[in-house]
Write a protein that holds these residues in place. Structure first.
Motif, mmCIF file in Angstrom:
data_model
loop_
_atom_site.group_PDB
_atom_site.id
_atom_site.type_symbol
_atom_site.label_atom_id
_atom_site.label_comp_id
_atom_site.label_asym_id
_atom_site.label_seq_id
_atom_site.Cartn_x
_atom_site.Cartn_y
_atom_site.Cartn_z
ATOM 1 N N GLU A 160 0.829 -1.197 0.000
ATOM 2 C CA GLU A 160 0.000 0.000 0.000
ATOM 3 C C GLU A 160 0.874 1.261 0.000
ATOM 4 O O GLU A 160 0.602 2.226 -0.705
ATOM 5 C CB GLU A 160 -0.923 -0.010 1.226
ATOM 6 N N PHE A 161 1.943 1.224 0.766
ATOM 7 C CA PHE A 161 2.865 2.360 0.819
ATOM 8 C C PHE A 161 3.686 2.453 -0.465
ATOM 9 O O PHE A 161 3.891 3.534 -1.006
ATOM 10 C CB PHE A 161 3.786 2.239 2.034
ATOM 11 N N LYS A 162 4.148 1.302 -0.961
ATOM 12 C CA LYS A 162 5.012 1.281 -2.135
ATOM 13 C C LYS A 162 4.332 1.864 -3.379
ATOM 14 O O LYS A 162 4.985 2.472 -4.224
ATOM 15 C CB LYS A 162 5.495 -0.139 -2.421
ATOM 16 N N LYS A 163 3.023 1.706 -3.478
ATOM 17 C CA LYS A 163 2.334 2.200 -4.670
ATOM 18 C C LYS A 163 2.393 3.725 -4.788
ATOM 19 O O LYS A 163 2.145 4.270 -5.858
ATOM 20 C CB LYS A 163 0.897 1.694 -4.716
ATOM 21 N N TRP A 164 2.715 4.421 -3.709
ATOM 22 C CA TRP A 164 2.820 5.883 -3.732
ATOM 23 C C TRP A 164 4.195 6.371 -4.172
ATOM 24 O O TRP A 164 4.397 7.560 -4.386
ATOM 25 C CB TRP A 164 2.492 6.455 -2.352
ATOM 26 N N ILE A 165 5.149 5.462 -4.312
ATOM 27 C CA ILE A 165 6.514 5.833 -4.693
ATOM 28 C C ILE A 165 6.639 5.816 -6.210
ATOM 29 O O ILE A 165 6.349 4.808 -6.852
ATOM 30 C CB ILE A 165 7.529 4.864 -4.056
ATOM 31 N N MET A 166 7.067 6.947 -6.764
ATOM 32 C CA MET A 166 7.262 7.025 -8.216
ATOM 33 C C MET A 166 8.441 6.146 -8.621
ATOM 34 O O MET A 166 9.509 6.237 -8.023
ATOM 35 C CB MET A 166 7.546 8.470 -8.640
ATOM 36 N N PRO A 167 8.260 5.281 -9.617
ATOM 37 C CA PRO A 167 9.375 4.439 -10.066
ATOM 38 C C PRO A 167 10.433 5.275 -10.790
ATOM 39 O O PRO A 167 10.129 6.301 -11.397
ATOM 40 C CB PRO A 167 8.715 3.445 -11.019
ATOM 41 N N LEU A 168 11.667 4.814 -10.697
ATOM 42 C CA LEU A 168 12.754 5.465 -11.423
ATOM 43 C C LEU A 168 12.704 5.064 -12.887
ATOM 44 O O LEU A 168 12.294 3.950 -13.222
ATOM 45 C CB LEU A 168 14.107 5.047 -10.847
ATOM 46 N N ARG A 169 13.143 5.974 -13.742
ATOM 47 C CA ARG A 169 13.333 5.605 -15.151
ATOM 48 C C ARG A 169 14.489 4.609 -15.203
ATOM 49 O O ARG A 169 15.302 4.521 -14.290
ATOM 50 C CB ARG A 169 13.684 6.846 -15.985
ATOM 51 N N GLN A 175 23.774 6.072 2.060
ATOM 52 C CA GLN A 175 22.658 6.691 2.776
ATOM 53 C C GLN A 175 21.825 5.594 3.425
ATOM 54 O O GLN A 175 21.393 4.653 2.754
ATOM 55 C CB GLN A 175 21.807 7.500 1.797
ATOM 56 N N PRO A 176 21.584 5.700 4.739
ATOM 57 C CA PRO A 176 20.786 4.657 5.407
ATOM 58 C C PRO A 176 19.371 4.566 4.839
ATOM 59 O O PRO A 176 18.806 5.561 4.384
ATOM 60 C CB PRO A 176 20.735 5.117 6.868
ATOM 61 N N LEU A 177 18.814 3.365 4.892
ATOM 62 C CA LEU A 177 17.430 3.137 4.485
ATOM 63 C C LEU A 177 16.541 3.480 5.678
ATOM 64 O O LEU A 177 16.834 3.097 6.809
ATOM 65 C CB LEU A 177 17.223 1.685 4.082
ATOM 66 N N ASP A 178 15.480 4.215 5.441
ATOM 67 C CA ASP A 178 14.581 4.615 6.516
ATOM 68 C C ASP A 178 13.496 3.560 6.717
ATOM 69 O O ASP A 178 12.852 3.131 5.757
ATOM 70 C CB ASP A 178 13.927 5.962 6.201
ATOM 71 N N THR A 179 13.305 3.157 7.983
ATOM 72 C CA THR A 179 12.300 2.166 8.323
ATOM 73 C C THR A 179 11.427 2.671 9.468
ATOM 74 O O THR A 179 11.793 3.598 10.189
ATOM 75 C CB THR A 179 12.947 0.836 8.751
ATOM 76 N N TRP A 180 10.300 2.016 9.611
ATOM 77 C CA TRP A 180 9.403 2.262 10.736
ATOM 78 C C TRP A 180 8.829 0.919 11.139
ATOM 79 O O TRP A 180 8.166 0.256 10.337
ATOM 80 C CB TRP A 180 8.301 3.240 10.328
ATOM 81 N N ASN A 181 9.147 0.489 12.341
ATOM 82 C CA ASN A 181 8.691 -0.818 12.841
ATOM 83 C C ASN A 181 9.032 -1.953 11.873
ATOM 84 O O ASN A 181 8.225 -2.846 11.634
ATOM 85 C CB ASN A 181 7.185 -0.811 13.110
ATOM 86 N N GLY A 182 10.221 -1.890 11.275
ATOM 87 C CA GLY A 182 10.670 -2.943 10.364
ATOM 88 C C GLY A 182 10.126 -2.835 8.955
ATOM 89 O O GLY A 182 10.412 -3.676 8.115
ATOM 90 N N ILE A 183 9.337 -1.784 8.679
ATOM 91 C CA ILE A 183 8.772 -1.574 7.346
ATOM 92 C C ILE A 183 9.609 -0.537 6.618
ATOM 93 O O ILE A 183 9.885 0.537 7.159
ATOM 94 C CB ILE A 183 7.306 -1.098 7.431
ATOM 95 N N LEU A 184 10.018 -0.847 5.402
ATOM 96 C CA LEU A 184 10.820 0.078 4.607
ATOM 97 C C LEU A 184 9.972 1.277 4.190
ATOM 98 O O LEU A 184 8.914 1.118 3.585
ATOM 99 C CB LEU A 184 11.365 -0.642 3.367
ATOM 100 N N ILE A 185 10.434 2.467 4.543
ATOM 101 C CA ILE A 185 9.727 3.706 4.230
ATOM 102 C C ILE A 185 10.394 4.428 3.059
ATOM 103 O O ILE A 185 9.738 4.878 2.138
ATOM 104 C CB ILE A 185 9.676 4.639 5.462
ATOM 105 N N ASP A 186 11.719 4.535 3.117
ATOM 106 C CA ASP A 186 12.463 5.217 2.058
ATOM 107 C C ASP A 186 13.694 4.408 1.712
ATOM 108 O O ASP A 186 14.403 3.945 2.602
ATOM 109 C CB ASP A 186 12.871 6.621 2.512
ATOM 110 N N GLY A 187 13.941 4.224 0.428
ATOM 111 C CA GLY A 187 15.116 3.497 -0.022
ATOM 112 C C GLY A 187 14.782 2.194 -0.715
ATOM 113 O O GLY A 187 15.611 1.280 -0.753
ATOM 114 N N HIS A 188 13.593 2.098 -1.293
ATOM 115 C CA HIS A 188 13.169 0.860 -1.949
ATOM 116 C C HIS A 188 14.123 0.443 -3.067
ATOM 117 O O HIS A 188 14.468 -0.735 -3.194
ATOM 118 C CB HIS A 188 11.749 0.996 -2.504
ATOM 119 N N ASN A 189 14.562 1.389 -3.886
ATOM 120 C CA ASN A 189 15.481 1.055 -4.983
ATOM 121 C C ASN A 189 16.859 0.692 -4.451
ATOM 122 O O ASN A 189 17.467 -0.279 -4.911
ATOM 123 C CB ASN A 189 15.578 2.220 -5.969
ATOM 124 N N ARG A 190 17.340 1.433 -3.465
ATOM 125 C CA ARG A 190 18.642 1.111 -2.862
ATOM 126 C C ARG A 190 18.596 -0.264 -2.216
ATOM 127 O O ARG A 190 19.541 -1.050 -2.327
ATOM 128 C CB ARG A 190 19.033 2.175 -1.830
#
Length: 65
Positions: free
Chosen positions: A8-17, A35-50
């Protein structure tokens, strides 16, 4: 380390070209994941491509809760 990806969260992230993704992959392969990957309670928030690149190539990454 395995992180949870909320669809549900991932669908809001614009894919990279393709060229952006390849550039990011090349950068991480050369310099590591700087750059560290940002998480919340073990859920990836920022850094999906990394995260994907690091997992594919066995590259160490840090997380920021």
């Amino acid at each position: 380390m395995e992180l949870l990806i909320d669809p549900e969260f991932k669908k809001w992230i614009m894919p990279l070209r393709d060229d952006e993704y390849l550039g990011l992959e090349e950068n991480i392969m050369m310099y590591g994941c700087t750059q560290p990957l940002d998480t919340w309670n073990g859920i990836l928030i920022d850094g999906h491509n990394r995260y994907k690149i690091c997992k594919e190539h066995g590259i160490y990454f840090e997380i920021h809760e």
